[in-house]
Design a protein around this motif. Sequence first.
Motif, PDB file in Angstrom:
ATOM      1  N   LYS A  43       5.924  -6.200  -3.450  1.00  0.00           N
ATOM      2  CA  LYS A  43       6.709  -5.704  -2.317  1.00  0.00           C
ATOM      3  C   LYS A  43       6.105  -4.397  -1.833  1.00  0.00           C
ATOM      4  N   CYS A  44       5.757  -4.376  -0.565  1.00  0.00           N
ATOM      5  CA  CYS A  44       5.154  -3.179   0.023  1.00  0.00           C
ATOM      6  C   CYS A  44       6.191  -2.065   0.051  1.00  0.00           C
ATOM      7  N   SER A  45       5.842  -0.920  -0.525  1.00  0.00           N
ATOM      8  CA  SER A  45       6.795   0.184  -0.573  1.00  0.00           C
ATOM      9  C   SER A  45       6.918   0.911   0.761  1.00  0.00           C
ATOM     10  N   GLN A  49       7.721  -5.523   2.947  1.00  0.00           N
ATOM     11  CA  GLN A  49       7.365  -6.932   3.075  1.00  0.00           C
ATOM     12  C   GLN A  49       6.986  -7.461   1.696  1.00  0.00           C
ATOM     13  N   ALA A  59      -2.010  -9.292  -0.079  1.00  0.00           N
ATOM     14  CA  ALA A  59      -1.368  -7.983  -0.134  1.00  0.00           C
ATOM     15  C   ALA A  59      -2.385  -6.870   0.128  1.00  0.00           C
ATOM     16  N   HIS A  62      -3.015  -6.830   3.772  1.00  0.00           N
ATOM     17  CA  HIS A  62      -1.854  -6.241   4.433  1.00  0.00           C
ATOM     18  C   HIS A  62      -1.935  -4.709   4.380  1.00  0.00           C
ATOM     19  N   ALA A  63      -2.258  -4.182   3.216  1.00  0.00           N
ATOM     20  CA  ALA A  63      -2.324  -2.731   3.063  1.00  0.00           C
ATOM     21  C   ALA A  63      -3.434  -2.139   3.937  1.00  0.00           C
ATOM     22  N   HIS A  67      -1.295  -0.589   7.050  1.00  0.00           N
ATOM     23  CA  HIS A  67      -1.097   0.800   6.622  1.00  0.00           C
ATOM     24  C   HIS A  67      -2.458   1.421   6.297  1.00  0.00           C
ATOM     25  N   PHE A  72      -4.008   0.890  -1.377  1.00  0.00           N
ATOM     26  CA  PHE A  72      -3.313  -0.263  -1.957  1.00  0.00           C
ATOM     27  C   PHE A  72      -2.351   0.168  -3.065  1.00  0.00           C
ATOM     28  N   CYS A  75       0.901   1.419  -1.530  1.00  0.00           N
ATOM     29  CA  CYS A  75       1.727   0.364  -0.936  1.00  0.00           C
ATOM     30  C   CYS A  75       2.315  -0.559  -2.007  1.00  0.00           C
ATOM     31  N   PHE A  76       1.534  -0.889  -3.020  1.00  0.00           N
ATOM     32  CA  PHE A  76       1.958  -1.835  -4.055  1.00  0.00           C
ATOM     33  C   PHE A  76       1.780  -1.205  -5.435  1.00  0.00           C
TER      34      PHE A  76
END
Length: 82
Positions: A43-45, A49, A59, A62-63, A67, A72, A75-76
Amino acid sequence: MGGGNAQKTAMARAKNAAKAAKEAAGGGGASGKQSRQAAMDLKCSVCMQCFPNTQVKAAQAHAESKHPKSDFATCFPMAGSS
């Protein structure tokens, strides 16, 4: 000269074994919904998401794309140092 049912029985047994193996692996549709959703561990902090724990590369992408100012690990944090 009667034919036996051995071939029909063997085919039915193989078909049922394949069906049971498919359902045990998660299955599709509503029957496998619970097992498919149980693994949403990443879960992205930043934006909250969720990603399945099997999609670490998604993931990471995504990071990097959503962002770019965060790394990374920020985010995770639950993913470790992957």
